[in-house]
Design an enzyme around this catalytic site. Structure first.
Site, PDB file in Angstrom:
ATOM      1  N   CYS A   1       0.827  -1.190   0.000  1.00  0.00           N
ATOM      2  CA  CYS A   1       0.000   0.000   0.000  1.00  0.00           C
ATOM      3  C   CYS A   1       0.869   1.251   0.000  1.00  0.00           C
ATOM      4  O   CYS A   1       2.071   1.201   0.226  1.00  0.00           O
ATOM      5  CB  CYS A   1      -0.897   0.006   1.237  1.00  0.00           C
ATOM      6  SG  CYS A   1      -1.739  -1.558   1.539  1.00  0.00           S
TER       7      CYS A   1
ATOM      8  N   ARG B   1       2.491   1.214  -7.405  1.00  0.00           N
ATOM      9  CA  ARG B   1       2.575   0.105  -6.456  1.00  0.00           C
ATOM     10  C   ARG B   1       1.366  -0.808  -6.526  1.00  0.00           C
ATOM     11  O   ARG B   1       1.390  -1.915  -6.002  1.00  0.00           O
ATOM     12  CB  ARG B   1       2.730   0.654  -5.036  1.00  0.00           C
ATOM     13  CG  ARG B   1       4.007   1.437  -4.819  1.00  0.00           C
ATOM     14  CD  ARG B   1       3.940   2.288  -3.565  1.00  0.00           C
ATOM     15  NE  ARG B   1       3.981   1.482  -2.365  1.00  0.00           N
ATOM     16  CZ  ARG B   1       5.086   1.193  -1.686  1.00  0.00           C
ATOM     17  NH1 ARG B   1       6.254   1.612  -2.137  1.00  0.00           N
ATOM     18  NH2 ARG B   1       5.050   0.479  -0.585  1.00  0.00           N
TER      19      ARG B   1
ATOM     20  N   TRP C   1      -3.805  -1.873  -0.881  1.00  0.00           N
ATOM     21  CA  TRP C   1      -3.773  -3.156  -1.578  1.00  0.00           C
ATOM     22  C   TRP C   1      -4.379  -4.161  -0.622  1.00  0.00           C
ATOM     23  O   TRP C   1      -3.819  -4.455   0.434  1.00  0.00           O
ATOM     24  CB  TRP C   1      -2.328  -3.508  -1.939  1.00  0.00           C
ATOM     25  CG  TRP C   1      -2.135  -4.883  -2.504  1.00  0.00           C
ATOM     26  CD1 TRP C   1      -1.890  -6.022  -1.812  1.00  0.00           C
ATOM     27  CD2 TRP C   1      -2.147  -5.273  -3.884  1.00  0.00           C
ATOM     28  NE1 TRP C   1      -1.752  -7.092  -2.657  1.00  0.00           N
ATOM     29  CE2 TRP C   1      -1.908  -6.661  -3.941  1.00  0.00           C
ATOM     30  CE3 TRP C   1      -2.347  -4.582  -5.079  1.00  0.00           C
ATOM     31  CZ2 TRP C   1      -1.847  -7.357  -5.136  1.00  0.00           C
ATOM     32  CZ3 TRP C   1      -2.292  -5.284  -6.267  1.00  0.00           C
ATOM     33  CH2 TRP C   1      -2.039  -6.651  -6.290  1.00  0.00           C
TER      34      TRP C   1
ATOM     35  N   ASN D   1       0.427   0.156   6.624  1.00  0.00           N
ATOM     36  CA  ASN D   1       0.919  -0.845   5.682  1.00  0.00           C
ATOM     37  C   ASN D   1       1.447  -2.020   6.480  1.00  0.00           C
ATOM     38  O   ASN D   1       2.137  -1.824   7.487  1.00  0.00           O
ATOM     39  CB  ASN D   1       2.063  -0.299   4.814  1.00  0.00           C
ATOM     40  CG  ASN D   1       1.599   0.712   3.805  1.00  0.00           C
ATOM     41  OD1 ASN D   1       0.414   0.933   3.646  1.00  0.00           O
ATOM     42  ND2 ASN D   1       2.538   1.333   3.115  1.00  0.00           N
ATOM     43  N   GLY D   2       1.170  -3.235   6.028  1.00  0.00           N
ATOM     44  CA  GLY D   2       1.672  -4.414   6.726  1.00  0.00           C
ATOM     45  C   GLY D   2       0.541  -5.288   7.210  1.00  0.00           C
ATOM     46  O   GLY D   2      -0.600  -5.210   6.732  1.00  0.00           O
TER      47      GLY D   2
ATOM     48  N   GLU E   1      11.338 -23.134 -14.260  1.00  0.00           N
ATOM     49  CA  GLU E   1      11.061 -21.724 -13.988  1.00  0.00           C
ATOM     50  C   GLU E   1      12.240 -20.839 -14.414  1.00  0.00           C
ATOM     51  O   GLU E   1      12.052 -19.758 -14.968  1.00  0.00           O
ATOM     52  CB  GLU E   1      10.758 -21.526 -12.497  1.00  0.00           C
ATOM     53  CG  GLU E   1      10.577 -20.078 -12.067  1.00  0.00           C
ATOM     54  CD  GLU E   1       9.444 -19.348 -12.767  1.00  0.00           C
ATOM     55  OE1 GLU E   1       9.399 -18.102 -12.658  1.00  0.00           O
ATOM     56  OE2 GLU E   1       8.600 -20.004 -13.426  1.00  0.00           O
TER      57      GLU E   1
ATOM     58  N   LYS F   1      12.079 -17.768 -17.191  1.00  0.00           N
ATOM     59  CA  LYS F   1      12.526 -16.403 -16.927  1.00  0.00           C
ATOM     60  C   LYS F   1      13.498 -15.929 -17.999  1.00  0.00           C
ATOM     61  O   LYS F   1      13.409 -14.792 -18.475  1.00  0.00           O
ATOM     62  CB  LYS F   1      13.193 -16.313 -15.543  1.00  0.00           C
ATOM     63  CG  LYS F   1      12.239 -16.333 -14.404  1.00  0.00           C
ATOM     64  CD  LYS F   1      11.428 -15.051 -14.322  1.00  0.00           C
ATOM     65  CE  LYS F   1      10.038 -15.300 -13.835  1.00  0.00           C
ATOM     66  NZ  LYS F   1       9.143 -16.102 -14.599  1.00  0.00           N
TER      67      LYS F   1
ATOM     68  N   GLU G   1      11.647 -15.387 -21.460  1.00  0.00           N
ATOM     69  CA  GLU G   1      10.611 -14.365 -21.572  1.00  0.00           C
ATOM     70  C   GLU G   1      11.159 -12.950 -21.496  1.00  0.00           C
ATOM     71  O   GLU G   1      10.552 -12.027 -22.055  1.00  0.00           O
ATOM     72  CB  GLU G   1       9.506 -14.577 -20.536  1.00  0.00           C
ATOM     73  CG  GLU G   1       9.872 -14.345 -19.094  1.00  0.00           C
ATOM     74  CD  GLU G   1       8.693 -14.632 -18.154  1.00  0.00           C
ATOM     75  OE1 GLU G   1       7.536 -14.561 -18.595  1.00  0.00           O
ATOM     76  OE2 GLU G   1       8.942 -14.932 -16.976  1.00  0.00           O
TER      77      GLU G   1
ATOM     78  N   HIS H   1      18.107 -39.337 -24.023  1.00  0.00           N
ATOM     79  CA  HIS H   1      16.940 -39.644 -24.846  1.00  0.00           C
ATOM     80  C   HIS H   1      16.686 -38.559 -25.885  1.00  0.00           C
ATOM     81  O   HIS H   1      15.539 -38.351 -26.285  1.00  0.00           O
ATOM     82  CB  HIS H   1      15.717 -39.858 -23.953  1.00  0.00           C
ATOM     83  CG  HIS H   1      15.854 -41.025 -23.038  1.00  0.00           C
ATOM     84  ND1 HIS H   1      15.556 -42.316 -23.410  1.00  0.00           N
ATOM     85  CD2 HIS H   1      16.313 -41.110 -21.750  1.00  0.00           C
ATOM     86  CE1 HIS H   1      15.796 -43.135 -22.409  1.00  0.00           C
ATOM     87  NE2 HIS H   1      16.254 -42.424 -21.384  1.00  0.00           N
TER      88      HIS H   1
ATOM     89  N   LYS I   1       1.011  -8.803 -18.210  1.00  0.00           N
ATOM     90  CA  LYS I   1       1.144  -9.229 -16.819  1.00  0.00           C
ATOM     91  C   LYS I   1       0.042 -10.204 -16.423  1.00  0.00           C
ATOM     92  O   LYS I   1       0.290 -11.212 -15.792  1.00  0.00           O
ATOM     93  CB  LYS I   1       1.111  -8.003 -15.900  1.00  0.00           C
ATOM     94  CG  LYS I   1       1.289  -8.341 -14.423  1.00  0.00           C
ATOM     95  CD  LYS I   1       2.663  -8.932 -14.165  1.00  0.00           C
ATOM     96  CE  LYS I   1       2.847  -9.352 -12.724  1.00  0.00           C
ATOM     97  NZ  LYS I   1       4.098 -10.099 -12.530  1.00  0.00           N
TER      98      LYS I   1
END
Length: 609
Positions: free
Chosen positions: A2, A27, A74, A100-101, A482, A486, A489, A505, A604
């Site tokens: 936030c 943010r 948020w 925030n938190g 993964e 990364k 992309e 193989h 996104k």
């Protein structure tokens, strides 16, 4: 993640509050609000939606006053809604707070306040703080804030406003950022530098455990024990764009470095105080519920799918229940075999992924029990699922997902521990051992950033190769997938991940002199087998970069370069091993001059099929 702003000075506060919040829109947020003191009255204006909605709401009657606080929220506790937006006030309208938190012990505190007659207007953990302040206040604003801070547990940056003390703001920090901007006859508070950079470049950066009383003509800082602290002025030399990124060159790099906090926040409130068990108040499952499940079906896309692969291993190893995993875009077209004895787990950072949402609806149509792992409160997937596990990672701006992935792994690991405890499939000693390792994880993640120069060097040296390969076994293979995603992309290098045992193989035909191979060797149960596969690619003159635990003394003998991560339980090490791969992809993209935060052809949140 936030946004917080505060102002005390000689000008009207509201224009700065609104402008400062606009500088924090990057943010991500779902509601906004401001509070000022107009004469003897505390005025609060807030609403769900973008900042533009708040401006439209107060058009023609902007709150007056030369002191105020503002917030963009948020959602974590409580859906996006007007009543859940900040600032929050006590019942008498004497105090306001922005936060925030996460307040970890808000439920018992709230229960105690309700018994005293306090009435709550929101579903948030944050509102508890302002009611506590009103409850303990005896005329001394600073003393009351200090007392509140001894009562709350969790992570926070807090700013308090009192109509009885219209000449000061009080703010406090623990695990969430907070800065104070120093002006001439005015001072500013913000959760991030972009909010104040147009007004001043002279700042105090608050450290954990510090409280500041901010007047128009001065700032007094002390620690939680009340001992005065002489702060050094930090002169901001970033431009406005760099300030949004916290001084990092790109949002992706900033978000990679936010992973220690993101991991900590995901764990927050979910480990019992004795450190020996996992708590999921949002699930409240029991043995009868788990005994009614024959299998688990995990459904996700992209990075979330790779998290699901690791989650499958966590659940099967710790809970001993069969787990299937599907790419969401394939799930509903394959006539899946699921029924009311199936638990379907869907994973999505945004909670809006079209294919995953469709798969969730299909699973429910067939009678499956459902749970979502997502980062966005009130998202479509969160609303549709029977139960929701929020990762609380904060918004990701960069298209390439980083902290969302690591927090999804933490969520899966804790879910597996939670289920294992209920079913009794692991000894209590093993559960306690794994929780102890989990609690060290944020610090372990921080330690992975201690020496990034070798990663930068490798990226510069090999970043212009057009092909790269990732290999690993067991969980290392899942992480390799993964890492490969990364790299491709954001750097546009053709990258592929293979199970190391599959090299003979067909894949060995692609290994030629000089081609980079990133080999993960963190899993002790298959370590010797992995070494054998590494020797195979070295025999074809590949350049091998090994990923190993800090206590590994063997791998360096067989590879060209080694990147080490802190040693931990092999179930948890994927959360650490992926970070060098994220950084390798990032620096390769920088080397090649790519648009790191906005790679070509990608979005996104994929909200169309």
């Amino acid at each position: 993640m936030c946004g917080i702003v505060g102002y005390v000075g000689k000008e009207e506060a509201a224009p700065f509050l609104l402008d400062g919040l606009s500088k924090l829109e990057y943010r991500g947020y779902d509601s906004a609000g401001i509070a000022t003191i107009d004469g003897t009255k505390l005025v609060v204006e807030k609403c769900v939606g973008r900042l533009a909605a708040l401006k439209e709401k107060i058009d023609g009657h902007v709150p007056k006053g030369t002191i105020g606080i503002g917030h963009t929220r948020w959602a974590t506790h409580g859906r996006p809604a007007d009543n859940n937006a900040h600032p929050h006030t006590d019942g008498a309208g004497r105090f306001a707070v922005v936060h925030n938190g996460i307040i970890e012990n808000y439920l018992p505190l709230k229960e105690g306040l309700l018994k005293k007659g306090h009435e709550f207007k929101s579903e948030t953990d944050s509102e508890v703080v302002v009611h506590l302040l009103a409850d303990v206040y005896d005329g001394d604003f600073e003393a009351a804030v200090h007392r509140v801070l001894t009562m709350i547990e969790g992570s926070y940056s807090l700013v308090f406003l009192s109509k009885d003390h219209p000449d000061r703001l009080i703010c406090a920090k623990k695990d969430n950022p907070l800065v104070i901007g120093l002006g001439n006859g005015e001072n500013f508070i913000a959760s991030d530098i972009p909010a104040i950079i147009s007004r001043t470049r002279r700042t105090y950066i608050l450290n954990d455990g510090e409280i500041a009383v901010v007047h128009r003509d001065g700032v007094d800082v002390c620690n939680f024990a009340g001992e005065r602290i002489d702060k050094k002025v930090f002169e901001v030399n970033w431009n406005a764009e760099a300030a949004e990124k916290g001084g990092y060159e790109h949002f992706m790099l900033k978000e990679i470095h936010e992973q220690p906090k993101a991991v900590r926040d995901t764990m927050s409130q979910r480990i019992a105080k004795d450190g020996k068990s996992v708590v999921f108040n949002e699930l409240k499952w029991d043995k009868d519920f788990l005994d009614s499940i024959d299998k688990i079906s995990i459904v996700a896309c992209g990075t979330a799918y790779h998290a699901g692969l690791v989650g499958k291993t966590y659940i099967e190893k710790l809970v001993r229940i069969p787990v299937e995993i599907d790419v969401a875009s394939e799930f509903r077209y394959k006539d899946p075999i699921i029924d009311d004895k199936t638990l379907t787990v869907v994973v999505s950072q945004s909670g809006e992924t079209s294919d995953t949402l469709a798969a969730l609806k299909e699973a429910k149509r067939r009678g499956a029990k459902t749970v979502a792992i997502t980062n966005v409160v009130g998202s479509s997937i969160a609303r549709e699922a029977d139960r929701v596990i929020y990762t609380w990672a904060g918004p990701e701006i960069a298209v390439a997902s980083t902290k969302a992935y690591t927090t999804q792994l933490v969520a899966f690991f804790m879910l597996a521990l939670y289920m294992a405890e209920i079913e009794g499939t692991q000894p209590s000693e093993r559960i306690a051992e794994l929780i102890a390792a989990l609690q060290k994880l944020p610090d372990d993640v921080s330690r992975t950033f201690e020496d990034m120069e070798p990663i930068k060097t490798f990226a510069t040296k090999y970043g212009f190769n057009e092909d790269a390969f990732f290999i690993g076994r067991s969980l290392d293979y899942n992480v390799a997938m993964e890492g490969s995603l990364k790299l491709k992309e954001i750097s546009y290098i053709h990258a592929e991940a293979y199970a190391a045992g599959e090299l003979k193989h067909g894949t060995l035909a692609l290994i030629v002199k000089g081609v980079p191979v990133i080999a993960l060797a963190t899993q002790k149960s298959v370590y010797e087998k992995t070494l054998g596969n590494i020797k195979e690619v070295k025999a074809r003159d590949a350049v091998v970069i090994g990923i190993a635990a800090a206590d590994d003394t063997e791998l360096a003998k067989y590879v060209d370069h080694v990147i080490k991560v802190p040693a931990t339980d092999e179930l948890l090490i994927p959360i650490l091993a992926v970070i060098p791969l994220q950084l390798l992809a990032y620096y390769a993209a920088v080397t090649r001059g790519c648009d790191v935060d906005k790679p070509r052809n990608l979005a996104k949140s994929v909200t169309v099929e």
